[in-house]
Design an enzyme around this catalytic site. Structure first.
Site, PDB file in Angstrom:
ATOM      1  N   LYS A 116      51.592  49.022  77.860  1.00 31.26           N
ATOM      2  CA  LYS A 116      52.636  48.769  76.864  1.00 31.26           C
ATOM      3  C   LYS A 116      53.986  48.752  77.568  1.00 31.26           C
ATOM      4  O   LYS A 116      54.240  49.584  78.452  1.00 31.26           O
ATOM      5  CB  LYS A 116      52.592  49.864  75.795  1.00 31.26           C
ATOM      6  CG  LYS A 116      53.578  49.681  74.644  1.00 31.26           C
ATOM      7  CD  LYS A 116      53.396  50.787  73.614  1.00 31.26           C
ATOM      8  CE  LYS A 116      54.353  50.647  72.439  1.00 31.26           C
ATOM      9  NZ  LYS A 116      54.158  51.715  71.426  1.00 31.26           N
TER      10      LYS A 116
ATOM     11  N   SER B 182      53.385  50.263  66.731  1.00 31.44           N
ATOM     12  CA  SER B 182      54.170  49.402  67.605  1.00 31.44           C
ATOM     13  C   SER B 182      53.402  48.892  68.818  1.00 31.44           C
ATOM     14  O   SER B 182      53.859  48.008  69.527  1.00 31.44           O
ATOM     15  CB  SER B 182      55.399  50.181  68.093  1.00 31.44           C
ATOM     16  OG  SER B 182      54.998  51.310  68.866  1.00 31.44           O
TER      17      SER B 182
ATOM     18  N   SER C  68      51.247  54.684  66.116  1.00 33.11           N
ATOM     19  CA  SER C  68      51.394  53.402  66.810  1.00 33.11           C
ATOM     20  C   SER C  68      50.303  53.067  67.806  1.00 33.11           C
ATOM     21  O   SER C  68      50.304  51.977  68.369  1.00 33.11           O
ATOM     22  CB  SER C  68      52.759  53.347  67.514  1.00 33.11           C
ATOM     23  OG  SER C  68      53.780  53.230  66.554  1.00 33.11           O
TER      24      SER C  68
END
Length: 486
Positions: free
Chosen positions: A76, A151, A175
């Protein structure tokens, strides 16, 4: 090779069925062909990846291969990676190249893992749909008209589409778990403090936690063994021995006590999601587990408490982005005040600005005691709810999200978007671990079962998830997207 799990690929490398270069090149080719439709990657580091793959092949040939040697994965874009752009999905950091590696990135490298690039995300991890990225929304490979969740939606979509077998995400209020549920993969949020936050760009420091996203609990166990552990550079990191999670996956479920929080099965839960979750729980009963209803009475206060605490911490953490030291800087400022105002107005997106404003208001004189202090008191009550529940049961189960993945652009009201995390937020407030595993479908969109355990009981959590996956095949389902390009 793109249909294999991380553990299957590791076995294939050990058996010499293919080399790490062949494996990583295949994944890079697939990213190049397919990611234009998904937008799951912000940066692809092909040259570095192939060099690392070659090094892994050499290490294996010399008998010196580490645990993840030659296995491809993605990060990420919130983890600092030396020499590679670390954007946090924001214009503010679009041109920021990190000068060091986050601790989890260091550990992945030391274990021989090969990063193929950085995945898309909601800006500064603020969002539940991955529509709040400077680089555009990510699409769900199960249905390109749907969101992948957020997210960590880029990581979830990349794994679900078979672009990478595993990825790292972060979880501040769900998330990792919510996008895992929306994309039909497995996602683990560890106990707060189990994984170092050093080099992980902060959103809300008392809530953020990095963790693995993969197809199976066994894959997540392999990754957690690598990234977990104490780090002297992170004051929130806990000095505690890291178990051999993979070795404990096959623990019997006979006599396991499962609690079903009644608050997780009320109004707002999609009927098809509830049906899928209850069918999954029946599987556990067939495996010898006992099920009872429990209560988490302060669940309804989790979202209001979270949206006081998290924005307050975000307001503080994001104050460093001022156009002076690093990140975006406005053109031709007239004075220092103009520099601050225009830099932050241009560099931050709407959702980030909203949360900064909420947090700044919350921390301001006259409101701190009324809002922030009160929210922290509520947080303690929420934590105690979980502790009380775990006095009665071993784990808790329920839906990961109240609905399956919703359509892109469907959630226009910020409050309705915040409610998507109603079953995940309290877990971060309490600091306990949670995992989402594939448990069925609502229409053509995946449903996730969330399993929660006491602090530092990740071994039990992974074992419970693994036994379910041994008895079901939901984790083996693959979206039609990309199959014709296999």
């Amino acid at each position: 090779m793109h249909d294999k799990t991380l553990t299957e690929l590791a076995a294939g490398l050990r058996a010499g069925e293919f080399s790490s270069r062949e494996l990583c090149q295949s994944a890079l080719d697939r990213i190049q062909r397919l990611d234009g439709d998904l937008n799951s990657f912000i940066s692809v580091t092909a040259e570095q990846a192939l060099a690392d793959a070659d090094a892994a092949d050499q290490a294996r040939a010399s008998g010196d291969a580490a645990a993840l040697a030659g296995l491809p994965l993605a990060l990420k874009d919130i983890f600092c990676t030396q020499g590679v752009r670390t954007s946090c999905g924001s214009k503010m950091l679009d041109r920021f190249v990190a000068p060091y590696d986050a601790t989890v990135v260091e550990k992945i490298r030391q274990a021989g893992g090969v990063s193929l690039g950085k995945t898309n995300m909601d800006e500064f991890a603020m969002g539940s749909s991955n529509e709040n990225s400077f680089y555009g929304p990510v699409k769900n490979p199960w249905d390109l008209s749907a969101v992948p969740g957020g997210s960590s939606g880029g990581s979830a979509a990349a794994v679900a589409a078979g672009l990478v077998p595993a990825a790292l995400g972060t979880d501040t209020g769900g998330s990792i778990r919510q996008p895992a549920a929306f994309c039909g993969i497995t996602g683990l949020k560890p106990t707060y403090g189990r994984v170092s936050r050093y080099g992980m760009v902060a959103y809300a420091s008392s809530l953020d936690q990095g963790g693995p996203m993969a197809r199976t609990a066994a894959d997540c166990a392999l990754l957690l063994e690598t990234i977990a552990g104490h780090d002297v550079r992170d004051s929130t990191s806990v000095a505690r021995v890291v178990p051999d999670y993979s070795a404990e996956l096959d623990t019997s479920l006979a006599g396991l006590k499962i609690g079903l929080p009644k608050e997780y099965f009320g109004d707002g839960l999609d009927p098809e999601v509830e049906t899928a979750v209850r069918e999954a729980i029946k599987v556990y009963e067939s495996l010898g587990a006992k099920v009872c209803e429990v209560s988490l009475p302060h669940t309804h206060l989790a979202i209001p408490a979270y949206y006081v605490i998290a924005p307050a911490e975000a307001s503080s953490n994001l104050s460093r982005y001022d156009g002076v030291r690093f990140g975006h800087r406005c053109e031709d400022p007239t004075d220092l005040e103009d520099l601050y105002k225009r830099t932050r107005a241009e560099g931050f997106g709407e959702e980030v600005k909203r949360r900064i404003l909420i947090g700044t208001h919350t921390l301001s004189e006259g409101f701190f005691d009324a809002y922030y202090l009160k929210a922290q008191q509520v947080r303690r009550l929420i934590r105690q709810d979980f502790l009380d529940a775990f006095d009665e049961v071993d784990v808790l189960m329920g839906p990961t999200a109240p609905t399956p993945a919703f359509d892109l652009g469907a959630q226009k009201d910020p409050v309705s978007m915040y409610l998507q995390d109603i079953y995940t937020i309290a877990v971060n407030l309490a600091g306990i671990p949670g995992i989402s595993v594939p448990a069925g479908f609502a229409g053509n969109r995946p449903v996730g079962l969330q399993v929660l355990a006491p602090h530092f009981a990740e071994a039990q959590l992974l074992g419970v998830a693994h036994q379910f996956q041994q008895a079901t095949d939901w984790h083996l389902k693959r979206p039609a997207f990309g199959k014709e390009m296999a």
